[in-house]
Design a protein around this motif. Structure first.
Motif, PDB file in Angstrom:
ATOM      1  N   ARG A 140       1.006  -1.249   0.088  1.00  0.00           N
ATOM      2  CA  ARG A 140      -0.104  -0.435   0.032  1.00  0.00           C
ATOM      3  C   ARG A 140       0.779   1.308   0.266  1.00  0.00           C
ATOM      4  NH1 ARG A 140      -5.614  -0.673   2.583  1.00  0.00           N
ATOM      5  NH2 ARG A 140      -5.991  -2.609   2.804  1.00  0.00           N
ATOM      6  N   VAL A 141       0.635   2.013  -0.896  1.00  0.00           N
ATOM      7  CA  VAL A 141       1.933   3.124  -1.048  1.00  0.00           C
ATOM      8  C   VAL A 141       1.026   3.789  -0.584  1.00  0.00           C
ATOM      9  CG1 VAL A 141       2.612   4.621  -2.738  1.00  0.00           C
ATOM     10  CG2 VAL A 141       2.383   2.326  -3.231  1.00  0.00           C
ATOM     11  N   GLN A 142       1.577   4.900   0.342  1.00  0.00           N
ATOM     12  CA  GLN A 142       0.855   6.288   0.996  1.00  0.00           C
ATOM     13  C   GLN A 142       1.313   7.464   1.043  1.00  0.00           C
ATOM     14  OE1 GLN A 142      -1.867   5.246   3.216  1.00  0.00           O
ATOM     15  NE2 GLN A 142      -1.269   3.196   3.750  1.00  0.00           N
ATOM     16  N   GLU A 143       2.794   6.977  -0.021  1.00  0.00           N
ATOM     17  CA  GLU A 143       3.187   9.076  -0.808  1.00  0.00           C
ATOM     18  C   GLU A 143       2.635   9.113  -1.757  1.00  0.00           C
ATOM     19  OE1 GLU A 143       4.627   5.985   0.247  1.00  0.00           O
ATOM     20  OE2 GLU A 143       6.538   6.697   1.315  1.00  0.00           O
ATOM     21  N   GLU A 144       2.527  10.132  -1.755  1.00  0.00           N
ATOM     22  CA  GLU A 144       1.370  10.948  -2.496  1.00  0.00           C
ATOM     23  C   GLU A 144       2.228  10.989  -4.500  1.00  0.00           C
ATOM     24  OE1 GLU A 144      -0.863  14.994  -3.239  1.00  0.00           O
ATOM     25  OE2 GLU A 144       0.994  15.258  -3.705  1.00  0.00           O
ATOM     26  N   VAL A 145       0.646  10.214  -5.318  1.00  0.00           N
ATOM     27  CA  VAL A 145       1.380   9.990  -6.197  1.00  0.00           C
ATOM     28  C   VAL A 145       0.532  10.701  -7.481  1.00  0.00           C
ATOM     29  CG1 VAL A 145       2.978   7.940  -5.774  1.00  0.00           C
ATOM     30  CG2 VAL A 145       0.543   7.739  -6.269  1.00  0.00           C
ATOM     31  N   ASP A 146       1.678  11.238  -8.847  1.00  0.00           N
ATOM     32  CA  ASP A 146       0.501  11.820  -9.073  1.00  0.00           C
ATOM     33  C   ASP A 146       0.736  10.732 -10.507  1.00  0.00           C
ATOM     34  OD1 ASP A 146      -0.346  13.574 -11.373  1.00  0.00           O
ATOM     35  OD2 ASP A 146       1.123  15.192 -10.775  1.00  0.00           O
ATOM     36  N   PRO A 147      -0.939  11.065 -11.293  1.00  0.00           N
ATOM     37  CA  PRO A 147      -0.921  10.368 -12.028  1.00  0.00           C
ATOM     38  C   PRO A 147      -0.479  10.656 -13.105  1.00  0.00           C
ATOM     39  CG  PRO A 147      -3.654  11.684 -11.101  1.00  0.00           C
ATOM     40  CD  PRO A 147      -2.068  12.159 -10.383  1.00  0.00           C
ATOM     41  N   ILE A 197      -3.381   9.693  -4.024  1.00  0.00           N
ATOM     42  CA  ILE A 197      -3.329  10.251  -5.201  1.00  0.00           C
ATOM     43  C   ILE A 197      -3.540  11.602  -5.490  1.00  0.00           C
ATOM     44  CG2 ILE A 197      -4.776   9.432  -7.704  1.00  0.00           C
ATOM     45  CD1 ILE A 197      -3.760   6.994  -6.367  1.00  0.00           C
ATOM     46  N   LYS A 198      -2.601  12.435  -6.023  1.00  0.00           N
ATOM     47  CA  LYS A 198      -2.857  13.810  -5.849  1.00  0.00           C
ATOM     48  C   LYS A 198      -3.896  14.254  -7.103  1.00  0.00           C
ATOM     49  CE  LYS A 198      -0.108  17.839  -7.313  1.00  0.00           C
ATOM     50  NZ  LYS A 198       1.260  18.666  -8.251  1.00  0.00           N
ATOM     51  N   GLY A 199      -4.466  14.400  -6.172  1.00  0.00           N
ATOM     52  CA  GLY A 199      -5.511  16.053  -6.510  1.00  0.00           C
ATOM     53  C   GLY A 199      -7.382  15.010  -6.931  1.00  0.00           C
ATOM     54  N   TYR A 200      -6.892  13.624  -6.665  1.00  0.00           N
ATOM     55  CA  TYR A 200      -8.243  12.960  -6.146  1.00  0.00           C
ATOM     56  C   TYR A 200      -8.168  12.038  -4.693  1.00  0.00           C
ATOM     57  CZ  TYR A 200      -8.423  13.611 -10.911  1.00  0.00           C
ATOM     58  OH  TYR A 200      -8.471  13.708 -12.340  1.00  0.00           O
ATOM     59  N   PRO A 201      -8.604  13.344  -4.048  1.00  0.00           N
ATOM     60  CA  PRO A 201      -8.123  12.245  -2.900  1.00  0.00           C
ATOM     61  C   PRO A 201      -9.826  11.510  -2.029  1.00  0.00           C
ATOM     62  CG  PRO A 201      -9.390  15.014  -2.744  1.00  0.00           C
ATOM     63  CD  PRO A 201      -8.339  14.819  -3.662  1.00  0.00           C
ATOM     64  N   GLY A 202      -9.432  10.699  -1.761  1.00  0.00           N
ATOM     65  CA  GLY A 202     -10.317   9.591  -1.032  1.00  0.00           C
ATOM     66  C   GLY A 202      -9.779   8.192  -2.258  1.00  0.00           C
ATOM     67  N   TRP A 203      -9.892   8.628  -3.277  1.00  0.00           N
ATOM     68  CA  TRP A 203      -9.254   7.642  -4.867  1.00  0.00           C
ATOM     69  C   TRP A 203      -7.887   6.821  -3.990  1.00  0.00           C
ATOM     70  CZ3 TRP A 203     -11.693   6.487  -9.567  1.00  0.00           C
ATOM     71  CH2 TRP A 203     -13.152   7.130  -9.927  1.00  0.00           C
ATOM     72  N   ARG A 204      -8.425   5.669  -4.884  1.00  0.00           N
ATOM     73  CA  ARG A 204      -7.047   4.597  -5.051  1.00  0.00           C
ATOM     74  C   ARG A 204      -6.525   3.859  -6.666  1.00  0.00           C
ATOM     75  NH1 ARG A 204      -9.567   1.019  -0.840  1.00  0.00           N
ATOM     76  NH2 ARG A 204     -11.528   1.943  -1.420  1.00  0.00           N
ATOM     77  N   ILE A 205      -5.737   3.788  -6.781  1.00  0.00           N
ATOM     78  CA  ILE A 205      -4.774   2.967  -7.784  1.00  0.00           C
ATOM     79  C   ILE A 205      -4.343   1.490  -7.981  1.00  0.00           C
ATOM     80  CG2 ILE A 205      -4.100   3.460 -10.479  1.00  0.00           C
ATOM     81  CD1 ILE A 205      -4.762   6.608  -9.545  1.00  0.00           C
ATOM     82  N   ALA A 206      -4.945   0.727  -7.876  1.00  0.00           N
ATOM     83  CA  ALA A 206      -4.328  -0.917  -8.198  1.00  0.00           C
ATOM     84  C   ALA A 206      -3.166  -1.066  -9.099  1.00  0.00           C
ATOM     85  CB  ALA A 206      -5.449  -1.399  -8.092  1.00  0.00           C
ATOM     86  N   SER A 207      -2.301  -1.302  -9.386  1.00  0.00           N
ATOM     87  CA  SER A 207      -1.436  -1.344 -10.656  1.00  0.00           C
ATOM     88  C   SER A 207      -0.520  -2.896 -10.234  1.00  0.00           C
ATOM     89  CB  SER A 207      -0.274  -0.518 -10.861  1.00  0.00           C
ATOM     90  OG  SER A 207      -0.009  -0.689 -12.361  1.00  0.00           O
ATOM     91  N   GLN A 208      -0.319  -3.446 -11.331  1.00  0.00           N
ATOM     92  CA  GLN A 208       0.300  -5.038 -11.257  1.00  0.00           C
ATOM     93  C   GLN A 208       0.579  -5.717 -10.673  1.00  0.00           C
ATOM     94  OE1 GLN A 208       2.872  -3.911 -13.845  1.00  0.00           O
ATOM     95  NE2 GLN A 208       4.645  -4.660 -12.592  1.00  0.00           N
TER      96      GLN A 208
END
Ligand code: MN
Lengths: 107, 474
Positions: free
Chosen positions: B25-32, B57-68
């Motif tokens: 789980r990545v807590q650091e802010e990441v930019d889409p 997610i930068k600009g999208y507080p609350g959203w999450r993104i899964a990958s890999q």
């Protein structure tokens, strides 16, 4: 369940967009202007990276880094449209409709 | 307690991965804009890389993104309930002949929130960029559903869409795909074609899209065949298209018959940027989603990526299924990086039929028109078809180009493969089959003398503890 985020309601955020989201929408407008002026832009800037903001080319370079350096922090990164203008002409993918009906002028 | 096979949602799959110790789980802010793709890029280039859930997610507080989460055959084996990844093709292959239709339910989590018309605004979703020249974000993980207007057949496939407006997107509908044939029918009728983009489906729903099934087969039926249970689907709000009820997000749109949208450049799975092109244009009608949606980023670009990787076992299974119907002695099939296949055969059969490898190569090309290279090896290769050194060995010790290489000149290719510049051209490419099997006499004399490795007894000693005792680590 662990994967749920009970404190988040996407509908609320949807109705109260962040500046980032509004910038993204601005990027779409920049894209539309770019698409409308594709032919002139291609004639002038083919092979270059360009930055589009507010109906204008704001920077041109050989690499994305060059363009971002020229832009500085004047425009939001998620709003300005930085794009490679390829060397070769814009391709029109042939689709069945084009074979049967006259393609619209915009295309 | 871990959710177990079959996983009906992305989130139950994520939970399983977390309990395997596989999810970070990545807590650091990441930019889409490119941050997430950089994680995916590196993740494919270091050993034992985890799957990711980005929670800030930068600009999208609350959203999450899964990958890999589907990168590598081991994770896909988990998703399919298969214990050994090396058996994926052999276990899934026969199931491709089974059909378990989906069942339609009245509603599902993907409809917790609905946005229509002006409200259906794509700027509100954290679409990611893959490269630095894209201009706008592209959706890489959307399962697209399109329906044949004459037969009612629904075909699902992972496609790429350029997110070019609040309410529109571009889709380069590849002329070699079933989607193209379906859309052709709508165009000739002069009608708008409904399309549904499913984002954040369970892993098997993503994987079934990578099989190569004939026209008329809806891949949802394979979900049921693979898991032994029907997939639950719900009807779209604005069309008859069916989507998995447990999906995170569904975008409903219509593809215009006569309008075009500018698409690209995009860092495609052909390893290089595509050019700018006028392609199909879709107008968004409706977006439905969970109240706390998880977006998905599927890595694209230069191989290896998750996008290439999810195609590998399913193409291998497709080939295993077809080849077993045409040949005896097929042991296993591997697909590497989408374009290349390795077919393993029993040497007792292949040695008796000098052109067996060639015939297999031809059959592969019929099944997968954009296949690039097929290597045919025999059981002398060993069980691990991913062993790069074994492949190099086979090329060195079993291959003489003038007799063992078959080239099909100027055959079908993929427009996204940069071997042939695809701008305005056909996408021609050559196809070849490498016969790396042991040959008949008089070319087999040396093989008969035995393989140049330490003796069986000496190797056995190593396996039985001498190595561990001396070296002290595994
Ligand atoms: Mn299909």
């Amino acid at each position: 369940m662990v994967m749920e985020r009970k404190d988040f309601d996407v509908e609320k955020l949807w109705r109260n967009p962040t500046p980032y989201m509004e910038n993204r929408a601005k990027q779409f407008e920049n894209r539309d202007w770019f698409a409308e002026h594709m032919d002139e832009i291609w004639q002038k800037y083919r092979g270059r990276v360009v930055a589009v903001w507010d109906k204008e080319i704001k920077a041109v370079g050989r690499t994305a880094d060059e363009v971002w350096a020229a832009l500085g922090d004047k425009y939001p990164r998620e709003g300005v449209m930085v794009i490679l203008v390829p060397e070769e002409e814009v391709f029109k993918v042939p689709y069945p409709a084009d074979m049967v009906f006259k393609a619209p002028a915009a295309y | 307690m871990a959710e177990s096979f079959p996983f009906r949602s992305l989130r139950s799959w994520l939970q399983f991965l977390e309990e395997q110790g596989d999810l970070v789980r990545v807590q650091e802010e990441v930019d889409p804009n490119e941050d997430i793709t950089a994680f995916a890029y590196k993740g494919c280039r270091v050993p034992n890389s985890p799957s990711f859930l980005f929670e800030n997610i930068k600009g999208y507080p609350g959203w999450r993104i899964a990958s890999q989460t589907m990168y590598d055959w081991q994770r896909q084996a988990w998703a399919l309930g298969i214990s050994d990844p090396a058996n994926l093709a052999r276990e899934i292959g026969p199931k491709l002949d089974q059909r378990v239709p989906p069942i339609q339910v009245s509603t599902g989590p993907c409809k917790e929130v609905k946005f229509f018309a002006e409200d259906a605004d794509l700027s509100r979703i954290p679409f990611c960029m893959t490269g630095e020249f894209e201009g706008i974000p592209n959706l890489t993980a959307g399962i697209s559903n399109k329906q044949d207007p004459e037969t009612g057949w629904q075909n699902i496939a992972i496609r790429r869409q350029g997110i070019s407006g609040r309410h529109k997107f571009s889709e380069y509908i590849n002329t070699s795909n079933q989607d193209f044939q379906i859309w052709g029918k709508w165009q000739l009728q002069g009608k708008k074609m409904p399309v549904a983009l499913i984002i954040g489906a369970d892993p098997v729903a993503c994987m079934v899209t990578q099989t190569k099934m004939p026209v008329g087969v809806c891949e949802y039926e394979l979900w049921g065949a693979f898991t032994g249970q029907p997939l639950e689907v719900v009807k779209c709000e604005t069309s008859d298209l069916l989507v998995p009820a447990e999906a995170e997000i569904v975008i409903e749109a219509e593809i215009e018959p006569f309008e075009r949208e500018l698409d690209g450049p995009f860092p495609e799975f052909g390893g290089y940027y595509t050019t700018l092109a006028w392609v199909a244009k879709s107008n968004v009608k409706c977006i439905t989603m969970r109240r706390d949606p998880i977006f998905y980023y599927l890595g694209m670009g230069l191989a290896p990526t998750e996008g290439h990787n999810i195609a590998e076992p399913m193409q291998a299974a497709t080939l295993y299924n077809l080849l077993c119907k045409q040949f005896s002695g097929i042991i296993n099939v591997h697909n590497h990086g989408w374009y290349h296949n390795i077919v393993q055969v029993d040497r007792r059969i292949s040695k008796a039929w000098p052109q067996m490898a060639q015939a297999i190569g031809n059959a592969v090309k019929v099944a997968i028109p954009y296949a690039n290279i097929t290597f045919v090896v025999d059981d002398d290769f060993g069980a691990d078809l991913t062993d790069y050194y074994e492949l190099m060995n086979a090329l060195h010790y079993k291959f003489a180009a003038t007799k063992d290489l078959t080239v099909l000149h100027r055959t079908t290719g993929d427009l996204l493969n940069p071997i042939e510049p695809w701008v305005g051209r056909i996408g021609w490419q050559d196809y070849c089959t490498f016969d790396l099997t042991e040959k008949m006499a008089p070319w087999d004399e040396c093989y008969k003398r035995g393989k140049a490795i330490p003796g069986r007894a000496a190797r056995k000693k190593m396996e039985e503890g001498l190595w561990d005792k001396v070296v002290g680590r595994k």
